[in-house]
Design a protein around this motif. Structure first.
Motif, PDB file in Angstrom:
ATOM      1  N   ARG A 235       0.875  -1.176   0.000  1.00  0.00           N
ATOM      2  CA  ARG A 235       0.000   0.000   0.000  1.00  0.00           C
ATOM      3  C   ARG A 235       0.910   1.224   0.000  1.00  0.00           C
ATOM      4  O   ARG A 235       1.798   1.357   0.838  1.00  0.00           O
ATOM      5  N   LYS A 236       0.677   2.156  -0.929  1.00  0.00           N
ATOM      6  CA  LYS A 236       1.607   3.256  -1.128  1.00  0.00           C
ATOM      7  C   LYS A 236       0.900   4.604  -1.045  1.00  0.00           C
ATOM      8  O   LYS A 236      -0.328   4.684  -1.078  1.00  0.00           O
ATOM      9  N   MET A 237       1.710   5.652  -0.992  1.00  0.00           N
ATOM     10  CA  MET A 237       1.181   7.023  -0.984  1.00  0.00           C
ATOM     11  C   MET A 237       0.537   7.355  -2.315  1.00  0.00           C
ATOM     12  O   MET A 237      -0.508   8.016  -2.369  1.00  0.00           O
ATOM     13  N   GLY A 238       1.160   6.944  -3.392  1.00  0.00           N
ATOM     14  CA  GLY A 238       0.664   7.239  -4.729  1.00  0.00           C
ATOM     15  C   GLY A 238       0.943   6.102  -5.686  1.00  0.00           C
ATOM     16  O   GLY A 238       1.386   5.027  -5.289  1.00  0.00           O
ATOM     17  N   MET A 239       0.671   6.330  -6.951  1.00  0.00           N
ATOM     18  CA  MET A 239       0.878   5.315  -7.986  1.00  0.00           C
ATOM     19  C   MET A 239       0.241   3.974  -7.596  1.00  0.00           C
ATOM     20  O   MET A 239       0.826   2.915  -7.760  1.00  0.00           O
ATOM     21  N   HIS A 240      -0.976   4.044  -7.081  1.00  0.00           N
ATOM     22  CA  HIS A 240      -1.641   2.835  -6.607  1.00  0.00           C
ATOM     23  C   HIS A 240      -1.916   1.831  -7.722  1.00  0.00           C
ATOM     24  O   HIS A 240      -2.045   0.634  -7.463  1.00  0.00           O
TER      25      HIS A 240
END
Length: 421
Positions: A235-240
């Motif tokens: 799970r990431k901040m962006g570029m999901h």
């Protein structure tokens, strides 16, 4: 090259139609990480004929390679032929030119992660096999990847060796007769959770020599091999929409035909040289991704400035809003012109230096992040809401300052080139 051609504009308009029809309706699923991007991108390739074009290009390249091999085996002199420099399966920007740049920038302004997933598969995975593999290895893996039948990952980063990719590398192989045994771990690997084909960099276990300086070898693995585990998506901040994960190697047995070039003394140098060449293309690519984010933020902000009213007038009439829009336009022009310069060099068969590519990456990704954050500010409270999409663009833009080597590392490459260090 100083502007997009008429053909580029036609491609851009066609891509925008595809985006509106096939991507925007699924953005929430993509951006929540619930929908891997591969089927949508396969549909893009199919509708634009990119899969057929890529497959035919590989077939042509392999046929030429087979002819050369047959001539060498028969000692027959090859006919003299001067091929255009700079274009080939291992050099995707040169081969596809401005149309590819238009396509990538349009997509990245809407779903950056989807573009990154395919870009790594083609521009790093397939390109490394194309540039370093034997004819048999290219025949084995290349066509399935470039047509998106299969997805590739490119694994170099480790938990303790991000910016210090080579010196801190702990993943290693040791010889076992004619085979190699691979152990270690990779992290932050784009496509890692789902990749069918994985290009892996590992140090050769060489006994008592300096571990930091040991030879780096490049291998190709396939999903499902004994001892090879692909972790779940992070799970990431962006570029999901770009699946990112870990890879684990526990005594994975690799036959020699999985060592790219099938020799430890590759004529193009060891794996470090392969990776550095990939870094150059990847960092130029980052500028194209950044342009896509800048273009989309610019478009959304101009539209919002014309329609949002405050104190009885459109906010675009206020000087502070005009300053934000003007600075966005300056960033757009600067990054676009850097890309034009790089594309012209590619067309002339000239690869930018690593320092030049790092300079492009350093400037363009910071510009994209600044533009995206200003777009959020321009939208005010609405900019903080997912519905208006600029917050997604801000999160995605920030990832580009870390992606493909942090911007601090780009400073080092540029400065060392200037002072000759």
């Amino acid at each position: 090259m100083f502007e997009w051609s008429d053909t580029d504009v036609l491609v851009r308009d066609s891509v925008r139609t595809f985006i509106d029809k096939e991507i925007r309706p699924h953005l929430d699923e993509l951006e929540h990480g619930d929908l891997p991007p591969y089927d949508i991108m396969r549909k893009l390739f199919s509708e634009f004929g990119l899969d057929v074009m890529a497959g035919e290009a590989v077939d042509t390249m392999l046929a030429k390679a087979r002819n050369r091999a047959e001539r060498q085996n028969s000692a027959e002199p090859a006919p003299e032929k001067k091929e255009k420099a700079g274009a080939g399966a291992g050099d995707p920007l040169a081969a596809q030119g401005s149309m590819a740049a238009v396509l990538v920038s349009e997509l990245s302004g809407v779903s950056l992660g989807s573009v990154a997933a395919v870009g790594v598969s083609l521009g790093l995975g397939a390109a490394t096999i194309a540039s370093r593999g034997t004819l048999e290895q290219k025949e084995r893996w290349l066509k399935d990847i470039v047509t998106l039948k299969k997805v590739a990952a490119w694994a170099i980063t480790e938990p303790d060796s991000g910016s210090d990719a080579f010196g801190g590398m702990k993943t290693y192989v040791r010889r076992d007769g004619e085979d190699y045994i691979l152990n270690g771990q990779k992290t932050f690997i784009t496509n890692g959770p789902y990749a069918d084909t994985i290009v892996v960099y590992a140090k050769l276990d060489g006994g008592g020599d300096d571990k930091r300086e040991r030879k780096v070898l490049t291998f190709v693995l396939d999903k499902g091999m004994d001892g090879f585990t692909q972790g779940s998506p992070f799970r990431k901040m962006g570029m999901h929409s770009s699946p990112t994960g870990e890879l684990f190697f526990d005594n994975v047995r690799l036959t020699k035909d999985r060592l790219l070039g099938e020799t430890e003394d590759h004529k193009g140098g060891d794996g470090r040289d392969s990776a550095r060449s990939s870094f150059t293309v990847e960092r130029v690519g980052c500028a194209i991704l950044a342009l896509g984010i800048i273009n989309e933020c610019h478009r959304l902000s101009v539209d919002y400035a014309k329609t949002r009213t405050l104190w009885g007038q459109e906010i675009g009439r206020f000087q502070l809003i005009q300053l934000k829009l003007a600075e966005m336009e300056v960033a757009r022009l600067n990054v676009q012109n850097m890309i034009f310069q790089a594309l012209s060099a590619f067309e002339a068969g000239k690869m930018p230096s690593l320092a030049e590519a790092s300079a492009m990456k350093l400037y363009s990704t910071k510009a994209a992040t600044d533009v995206a954050m200003e777009a959020v500010q321009l939208f005010g409270g609405n900019g903080y809401m997912a519905e208006y999409r600029v917050e997604q663009l801000a999160r995605d833009a920030k990832s580009l300052m870390i992606y493909a080597g942090s911007n601090e590392i780009q400073v080092t490459h540029v400065a060392k080139a200037l002072i000759g260090a």
